[in-house]
Structure formats: C-alpha cells, structure tokens
Scaffold this motif. Structure first.
Motif, PDB file in Angstrom:
ATOM      1  N   ASP A 164       0.596  -1.021   0.053  1.00  0.00           N
ATOM      2  CA  ASP A 164       0.097   0.124   0.044  1.00  0.00           C
ATOM      3  C   ASP A 164       0.965   1.629   0.204  1.00  0.00           C
ATOM      4  OD1 ASP A 164      -2.249   1.639  -0.553  1.00  0.00           O
ATOM      5  OD2 ASP A 164      -2.341   1.142   2.294  1.00  0.00           O
ATOM      6  N   TYR A 165       0.502   2.287  -0.576  1.00  0.00           N
ATOM      7  CA  TYR A 165       1.365   3.319  -1.076  1.00  0.00           C
ATOM      8  C   TYR A 165       0.618   4.695  -0.705  1.00  0.00           C
ATOM      9  CZ  TYR A 165      -1.120   3.721  -5.330  1.00  0.00           C
ATOM     10  OH  TYR A 165      -2.348   3.429  -5.750  1.00  0.00           O
ATOM     11  N   SER A 174      -5.330   3.420  -3.223  1.00  0.00           N
ATOM     12  CA  SER A 174      -4.924   3.166  -2.102  1.00  0.00           C
ATOM     13  C   SER A 174      -5.661   3.085  -0.971  1.00  0.00           C
ATOM     14  CB  SER A 174      -4.019   4.117  -2.644  1.00  0.00           C
ATOM     15  OG  SER A 174      -3.161   4.721  -0.677  1.00  0.00           O
ATOM     16  N   TYR A 175      -5.489   2.430  -0.124  1.00  0.00           N
ATOM     17  CA  TYR A 175      -5.909   2.717   1.284  1.00  0.00           C
ATOM     18  C   TYR A 175      -6.070   3.866   2.632  1.00  0.00           C
ATOM     19  CZ  TYR A 175      -7.841  -1.894   0.687  1.00  0.00           C
ATOM     20  OH  TYR A 175      -7.818  -3.231   0.055  1.00  0.00           O
ATOM     21  N   LEU A 176      -4.715   3.919   2.316  1.00  0.00           N
ATOM     22  CA  LEU A 176      -4.313   4.548   2.891  1.00  0.00           C
ATOM     23  C   LEU A 176      -3.922   5.981   2.357  1.00  0.00           C
ATOM     24  CD1 LEU A 176      -2.401   5.889   6.179  1.00  0.00           C
ATOM     25  CD2 LEU A 176      -0.149   5.072   4.451  1.00  0.00           C
ATOM     26  N   GLY A 177      -3.958   6.339   0.880  1.00  0.00           N
ATOM     27  CA  GLY A 177      -3.857   7.451   0.676  1.00  0.00           C
ATOM     28  C   GLY A 177      -5.059   8.371   0.401  1.00  0.00           C
ATOM     29  N   SER A 178      -6.522   7.654   0.601  1.00  0.00           N
ATOM     30  CA  SER A 178      -7.497   8.427   1.129  1.00  0.00           C
ATOM     31  C   SER A 178      -7.840   8.992   2.645  1.00  0.00           C
ATOM     32  CB  SER A 178      -9.073   7.362   0.739  1.00  0.00           C
ATOM     33  OG  SER A 178      -8.418   6.830  -0.477  1.00  0.00           O
ATOM     34  N   THR A 179      -6.999   7.972   3.265  1.00  0.00           N
ATOM     35  CA  THR A 179      -7.238   8.322   4.680  1.00  0.00           C
ATOM     36  C   THR A 179      -6.368  10.011   4.689  1.00  0.00           C
ATOM     37  OG1 THR A 179      -7.084   6.487   5.316  1.00  0.00           O
ATOM     38  CG2 THR A 179      -6.520   7.865   6.398  1.00  0.00           C
ATOM     39  N   VAL A 203       4.731   3.021   1.337  1.00  0.00           N
ATOM     40  CA  VAL A 203       6.037   2.775   0.534  1.00  0.00           C
ATOM     41  C   VAL A 203       5.134   4.351  -0.142  1.00  0.00           C
ATOM     42  CG1 VAL A 203       5.352   1.591  -1.340  1.00  0.00           C
ATOM     43  CG2 VAL A 203       7.303   2.873  -1.447  1.00  0.00           C
ATOM     44  N   TYR A 204       6.570   5.351   0.101  1.00  0.00           N
ATOM     45  CA  TYR A 204       6.373   6.689  -0.441  1.00  0.00           C
ATOM     46  C   TYR A 204       6.309   6.657  -1.424  1.00  0.00           C
ATOM     47  CZ  TYR A 204       6.806  11.769  -0.498  1.00  0.00           C
ATOM     48  OH  TYR A 204       6.703  12.657  -0.238  1.00  0.00           O
TER      49      TYR A 204
END
Length: 320
Positions: A164-165, A174-179, A203-204
């Motif tokens: 995930d990025y 991206s799960y985290l991108g939305s957060t 990963v960034y």
C-alpha cells in the motif's frame, strides 16, 4: 531508455513515474482518457517540456500504438475500479501487451502484493509461493500469467510490486492515501481501513517511482521478472494518524473500519464491501524484501514516515 509512454499517467503511480522520467530528462508521453487531467498533471511537473500529452482508451491497442510512436519503454500504470477488477483487469492488460508487442517495446507493469496470498515468511522475496486465497489475489495472479505469456514474443516485461502506498498523488486505489487526504482536507469524518494497531508496510510514492525507473533503465531487469518495491519500514495506523494530524493541524477523530463497518458502507458504496476479503493484509501484514533490488541497483530508497507524511499533507493542502 530514450523515450517512454506512461499509460494511466494521471493515476497515483502514473503521475509520480511521469514526473520522475521528466526529471531525468527522458522524453515522456503521458497517456490517459482526460485531457484536462493530463494538462493539470503537466502543469504541476517541473521539466514539463519533456512531457507530451496523448488521450485515448487504454482498452484499445490502436490508441496506445498511435501515442507510443518512438518510445522504447511502456509503463503500464492504468487500473480499473476495484469492484470491476475480476472482469476488466485482464482485458486492459491484454490491450496494453498487444500494443507493446506490435511496437516491440519493453513493458513495466505496476502491480501490488495480492498474488502472494498469506504470509509464509518474515520478508517476502520475489520467490515467495504465489498461493492467493482471495478472488482479487487469484485475478492478480492470472494477470501476471497473462503478462508473461509466450504469445507476446516481441516484447520484454517486468512486474514491479508495491505494498500500500501514500503520497500527494495517491488516490482511492490506496487505502492509506484516502485517509491522509481526508485528514489534510479537515473532513469531519475520516476512515482508516483495517487494524490501526498492527504495524504495516507502506511505500512513499516518490520513492517508488525512483526505484521503478531505476529498474526500467536496466536491460537485465526485464524478461518475465518480478521486482519488489519495499516501503520505508513498518508503522501502525495510530502513529500515521498522529503524524498526519500534527502536520495538518486537524485533530478530528479517525474511525477504523473493520469487516462489519465495511460491509455496512458497502450497501451504499460498492467498493467498500470489496475490501473485506483483503482485510487479512491489515491483520497479518506482508513485508517485502528488497534484496533482489539491492543486488541489481543498490540501496532501497526509503523516506521516513515523518518526512513523507508531512510532505504529503502540505502538498495536498496547497492543491486545495
């Protein structure tokens, strides 16, 4: 690599790869469906004089062939809606491969970790058995098999696999991108998908783009090869939220979403219920080994989470 085409250039990975290529002085064709989005991408990139824009349908090989004239590498960054993966992912890939095969150019396909299935070792190398137990994992494995099919005899291909990025260009894929985007926007209700206490790998995106282009520049990296693109270590959702809130000045609560919450939201937003079968990755995370990359290229590039999240928050707030 003298000239490249990025199919799906306005997506999360496509945008940073386009920027990385332009930064290196490589002529780059940014290919996508929406000319306004492509123009917005180009306007935000330094060295934009190296970027040409081309619109078309990635499901139509002729559109890609026309846009890719003179290119020697094709970056396949296009994706399909999460809930349409089983029906559309492979036809999309076949279109890209048909175009590349006609042109006789190399392909770098950006993909994720779903085909690995459940963790069987501490650090997942490219040789990790691919035994997916989910529908999406099986679809992604079939996608790999299609890419590596011998019928594409006029091209060479590699797959680069990301966890995930996150980053300024990360989108709903991206799960985290939305957060992080919701925290940057100061939304009153922000969700975090999965367990917030189990440390996971992320990963960034600018780091990922750097490593992907490094591999794409090496002839010996091609030939039905998988390459892991590791992240910057492990971090819990709780710590991510703390850093993001500190960077944004937004301390509004973040709600973790598990199986029940995703199933309920899925009644309104179909993509949410599709995430349920992948929640095992938030409970028993996979961590990618970068050993193969290090042997071929050198040290893995890994921006700290503190720096990467701050840069992401500030970039997103400037866009608003």
């Amino acid at each position: 690599m003298k000239k490249a085409i990025v199919v799906g250039a306005t997506g999360g990975t496509g945008a940073v790869i386009t920027e990385e290529l332009a930064k290196r002085g490589i002529e780059t064709v940014a290919f996508g469906r929406s000319l306004p989005k492509l123009k917005q991408l180009k306007d935000g990139i330094s060295h934009s004089e190296k970027i040409a824009l081309a619109t078309g349908d990635a499901f139509n090989p002729a559109d890609i062939v026309k846009a890719a004239e003179g290119a020697d590498v094709l970056f396949h960054c296009a994706n399909v809606p999460y809930h349409e993966m089983e029906t559309k992912l492979i036809p999309l890939g076949e279109s890209v491969m048909e175009a590349a095969n006609q042109l006789g150019i190399k392909v770098v396909a950006v993909d994720g970790i779903y085909p690995y299935g459940k963790r069987q070792m501490d650090r997942i190398s490219e040789d990790h058995p691919k035994q997916p137990h989910t529908r999406k994992g099986k679809t992604r494995l079939a996608f790999e098999q299609m890419l590596f099919d011998n019928k594409w005899s006029n091209t060479q291909v590699m797959i680069v696999r990301l966890p995930d990025y996150y980053g300024p260009t990360a989108n709903e894929a991206s799960y985290l991108g939305s957060t992080i985007k919701d925290i940057a926007d100061g939304k009153s209700m922000t969700f975090f998908i999965g367990n917030m206490h189990v440390p996971r790998e992320y990963v960034y995106l600018p780091d990922a783009a750097f490593m992907i282009v490094e591999l794409a520049s090496k002839e010996e990296a091609y030939g039905k090869e998988n390459w892991n693109i590791p992240g910057g270590g492990l971090i819990s959702g709780k710590e991510i939220v703390r850093i993001a809130q500190q960077a944004s000045g937004n301390s509004k609560s973040v709600i973790p979403l598990g199986r029940w919450g995703l199933s309920v939201l899925g009644l309104v937003v179909p993509v949410m219920k599709e995430i349920v079968e992948m929640l095992y990755l938030t409970e028993e995370p996979l961590v990618l080994s970068g050993e193969k990359y290090e042997k071929m290229v050198g040290p893995v590039r890994a921006t700290s989470f503190q720096e990467g999240i701050w840069e992401t928050i500030h970039a997103l707030q400037q866009i608003k």
